[in-house]
Design a protein around this motif. Sequence first.
Motif, PDB file in Angstrom:
ATOM      1  N   GLN A  46       0.832  -1.200   0.000  1.00 45.16           N
ATOM      2  CA  GLN A  46       0.000   0.000   0.000  1.00 45.16           C
ATOM      3  C   GLN A  46       0.868   1.251   0.000  1.00 45.16           C
ATOM      4  N   TRP A  47       2.078   1.129   0.482  1.00 46.77           N
ATOM      5  CA  TRP A  47       3.012   2.255   0.572  1.00 46.77           C
ATOM      6  C   TRP A  47       4.430   1.717   0.579  1.00 46.77           C
ATOM      7  N   PRO A  48       5.431   2.558   0.412  1.00 47.48           N
ATOM      8  CA  PRO A  48       6.817   2.074   0.349  1.00 47.48           C
ATOM      9  C   PRO A  48       7.251   1.439   1.666  1.00 47.48           C
ATOM     10  N   PRO A  49       8.247   0.553   1.606  1.00 46.92           N
ATOM     11  CA  PRO A  49       8.753  -0.050   2.840  1.00 46.92           C
ATOM     12  C   PRO A  49       9.511   0.974   3.668  1.00 46.92           C
ATOM     13  N   LYS A  50       9.606   0.706   4.951  1.00 39.16           N
ATOM     14  CA  LYS A  50      10.313   1.628   5.828  1.00 39.16           C
ATOM     15  C   LYS A  50      11.811   1.575   5.584  1.00 39.16           C
ATOM     16  N   PHE A  51      12.437   2.720   5.692  1.00 41.12           N
ATOM     17  CA  PHE A  51      13.884   2.829   5.590  1.00 41.12           C
ATOM     18  C   PHE A  51      14.554   1.967   6.656  1.00 41.12           C
ATOM     19  N   SER A  52      15.592   1.256   6.290  1.00 41.99           N
ATOM     20  CA  SER A  52      16.405   0.350   7.118  1.00 41.99           C
ATOM     21  C   SER A  52      15.698  -0.963   7.435  1.00 41.99           C
ATOM     22  N   LYS A  53      14.610  -1.257   6.734  1.00 39.78           N
ATOM     23  CA  LYS A  53      13.869  -2.500   6.977  1.00 39.78           C
ATOM     24  C   LYS A  53      14.629  -3.697   6.429  1.00 39.78           C
ATOM     25  N   SER A  54      14.594  -4.802   7.145  1.00 35.61           N
ATOM     26  CA  SER A  54      15.221  -6.046   6.708  1.00 35.61           C
ATOM     27  C   SER A  54      14.214  -6.871   5.910  1.00 35.61           C
ATOM     28  N   CYS A  55      14.648  -7.371   4.745  1.00 36.67           N
ATOM     29  CA  CYS A  55      13.759  -8.107   3.851  1.00 36.67           C
ATOM     30  C   CYS A  55      14.457  -9.371   3.357  1.00 36.67           C
ATOM     31  N   ILE A  56      13.702 -10.228   2.675  1.00 37.85           N
ATOM     32  CA  ILE A  56      14.281 -11.471   2.180  1.00 37.85           C
ATOM     33  C   ILE A  56      13.965 -11.668   0.703  1.00 37.85           C
ATOM     34  N   SER A  57      14.834 -12.417   0.048  1.00 35.11           N
ATOM     35  CA  SER A  57      14.606 -12.919  -1.295  1.00 35.11           C
ATOM     36  C   SER A  57      15.157 -14.342  -1.311  1.00 35.11           C
ATOM     37  N   VAL A  58      15.072 -15.027  -2.450  1.00 36.36           N
ATOM     38  CA  VAL A  58      15.488 -16.429  -2.516  1.00 36.36           C
ATOM     39  C   VAL A  58      16.375 -16.637  -3.734  1.00 36.36           C
ATOM     40  N   SER A  59      17.431 -17.444  -3.576  1.00 30.12           N
ATOM     41  CA  SER A  59      18.353 -17.726  -4.673  1.00 30.12           C
ATOM     42  C   SER A  59      17.808 -18.849  -5.557  1.00 30.12           C
ATOM     43  N   GLU A  60      18.464 -19.072  -6.712  1.00 32.40           N
ATOM     44  CA  GLU A  60      18.068 -20.153  -7.610  1.00 32.40           C
ATOM     45  C   GLU A  60      18.205 -21.514  -6.940  1.00 32.40           C
ATOM     46  N   ASP A  61      19.103 -21.610  -5.965  1.00 30.09           N
ATOM     47  CA  ASP A  61      19.325 -22.873  -5.255  1.00 30.09           C
ATOM     48  C   ASP A  61      18.444 -22.978  -4.007  1.00 30.09           C
ATOM     49  N   ASP A  62      17.419 -22.157  -3.922  1.00 27.57           N
ATOM     50  CA  ASP A  62      16.464 -22.194  -2.806  1.00 27.57           C
ATOM     51  C   ASP A  62      17.130 -21.903  -1.467  1.00 27.57           C
ATOM     52  N   LEU A  63      17.945 -20.858  -1.458  1.00 23.60           N
ATOM     53  CA  LEU A  63      18.595 -20.396  -0.234  1.00 23.60           C
ATOM     54  C   LEU A  63      18.129 -18.976   0.053  1.00 23.60           C
ATOM     55  N   GLU A  64      17.859 -18.688   1.317  1.00 24.18           N
ATOM     56  CA  GLU A  64      17.328 -17.384   1.695  1.00 24.18           C
ATOM     57  C   GLU A  64      18.419 -16.324   1.668  1.00 24.18           C
ATOM     58  N   VAL A  65      18.087 -15.161   1.116  1.00 23.06           N
ATOM     59  CA  VAL A  65      19.006 -14.035   1.031  1.00 23.06           C
ATOM     60  C   VAL A  65      18.420 -12.888   1.846  1.00 23.06           C
ATOM     61  N   ASN A  66      19.162 -12.420   2.842  1.00 23.02           N
ATOM     62  CA  ASN A  66      18.716 -11.303   3.672  1.00 23.02           C
ATOM     63  C   ASN A  66      19.372 -10.014   3.201  1.00 23.02           C
ATOM     64  N   SER A  67      18.598  -8.961   3.118  1.00 27.66           N
ATOM     65  CA  SER A  67      19.138  -7.659   2.737  1.00 27.66           C
ATOM     66  C   SER A  67      18.367  -6.553   3.443  1.00 27.66           C
ATOM     67  N   ILE A  68      18.914  -5.347   3.399  1.00 29.53           N
ATOM     68  CA  ILE A  68      18.330  -4.207   4.111  1.00 29.53           C
ATOM     69  C   ILE A  68      18.090  -3.068   3.125  1.00 29.53           C
ATOM     70  N   ILE A  69      17.013  -2.338   3.333  1.00 28.29           N
ATOM     71  CA  ILE A  69      16.681  -1.201   2.466  1.00 28.29           C
ATOM     72  C   ILE A  69      17.377   0.050   3.001  1.00 28.29           C
ATOM     73  N   PRO A  70      18.348   0.600   2.266  1.00 25.74           N
ATOM     74  CA  PRO A  70      19.050   1.812   2.715  1.00 25.74           C
ATOM     75  C   PRO A  70      18.356   3.061   2.203  1.00 25.74           C
ATOM     76  N   LEU A  71      18.920   4.221   2.514  1.00 27.12           N
ATOM     77  CA  LEU A  71      18.469   5.444   1.862  1.00 27.12           C
ATOM     78  C   LEU A  71      18.645   5.264   0.360  1.00 27.12           C
ATOM     79  N   GLN A  72      17.559   5.406  -0.387  1.00 28.83           N
ATOM     80  CA  GLN A  72      17.633   5.146  -1.821  1.00 28.83           C
ATOM     81  C   GLN A  72      18.541   6.139  -2.549  1.00 28.83           C
TER      82      GLN A  72
END
Length: 328
Positions: free
Chosen positions: A227-253
Amino acid sequence: MWKYIVFGVVTLLVDNSDQNLKETDKLFVNTLYDNRTLEQTACNTIVGVTEGCAECYLCDHYTIQYHISKNHDIQHLTFYNDDCSSTKLCCVNQLDLNSYRTNEKCGVDNPEGKPRRVRPSVHSVLPGQYPWRAWVYFYSENIILCAATYVSESSRALVTLASCVSGYPVSELVVTFDKTADTPPNVQQVVIHPEYKELNPLNDIAILFLHSSDSLPRVAMEACLPQWPPKFSKSCISVSEDDLEVNSIIPLQSRCNSTLLHPSLMCTVSYKHAYTPELGGGLFCMEEEEQYFRFILYGILIEKIDNLHMYSNVTNHVDWLRNNIDCN
């Protein structure tokens, strides 16, 4: 073919050296007022009742306009800057933040997989754990083009990169929720963002509509659209081709690029040697609501450069997505 040489990126080496820690901090700290004097901070204050405020925005922000349209209570604050100039802020109550979902089932994961099974490693993603994950195949050559995310049960819609499916005949596209499944072509329609141009990462987003509900396995579940942009410095996840979880953080764009980042793009940063998210796969941030933790789709991976991930910005395209999905 997926590389776009458009991003001026400074690689951050995440280790314990002071220099590298300072470089990393720059992504998350606004240093505009670091050298303020005591006199300059005399006016720096907030006037208004802050109790119950969960999120605050400028009063003309679309998040506030959304809550006004729903007759939610809005609290008004005045923020006085160092020079005694003022800015009006509008704030939303936590209960109202939890009430906007149109689909109460979206974004709920299965932490133990579906069917349940033992996790082989700490970073492993189990089959059915994120039941909105899917993949787009080119049927004639039986090759995976990229990942996709299931976002609408009623319209049988998924989102992926326009660059992934552009140029392929619709009759040859297959969407599957299981990489090992032998599925015939099942895509009825592909809608590519009207402002997308080949070999250009801007507005790189497309919607896939499936033929019928028979194309969907019983385990499939929608991810939530934002509904709105994610909060700054929020921790999020994605997934690799080998089905491994990737953690990353949203910085100041503003710190992702040597120039102002286009609104259709967003970035995250991760540990330099983190796994590479799958092309076209989603960036999911978890939001706490009254009964569940829900995963919200905020980005679609375009590419990874060292520890910086560049995504198509779903929040920027959410109106376009909803209009096309609702009309289908």
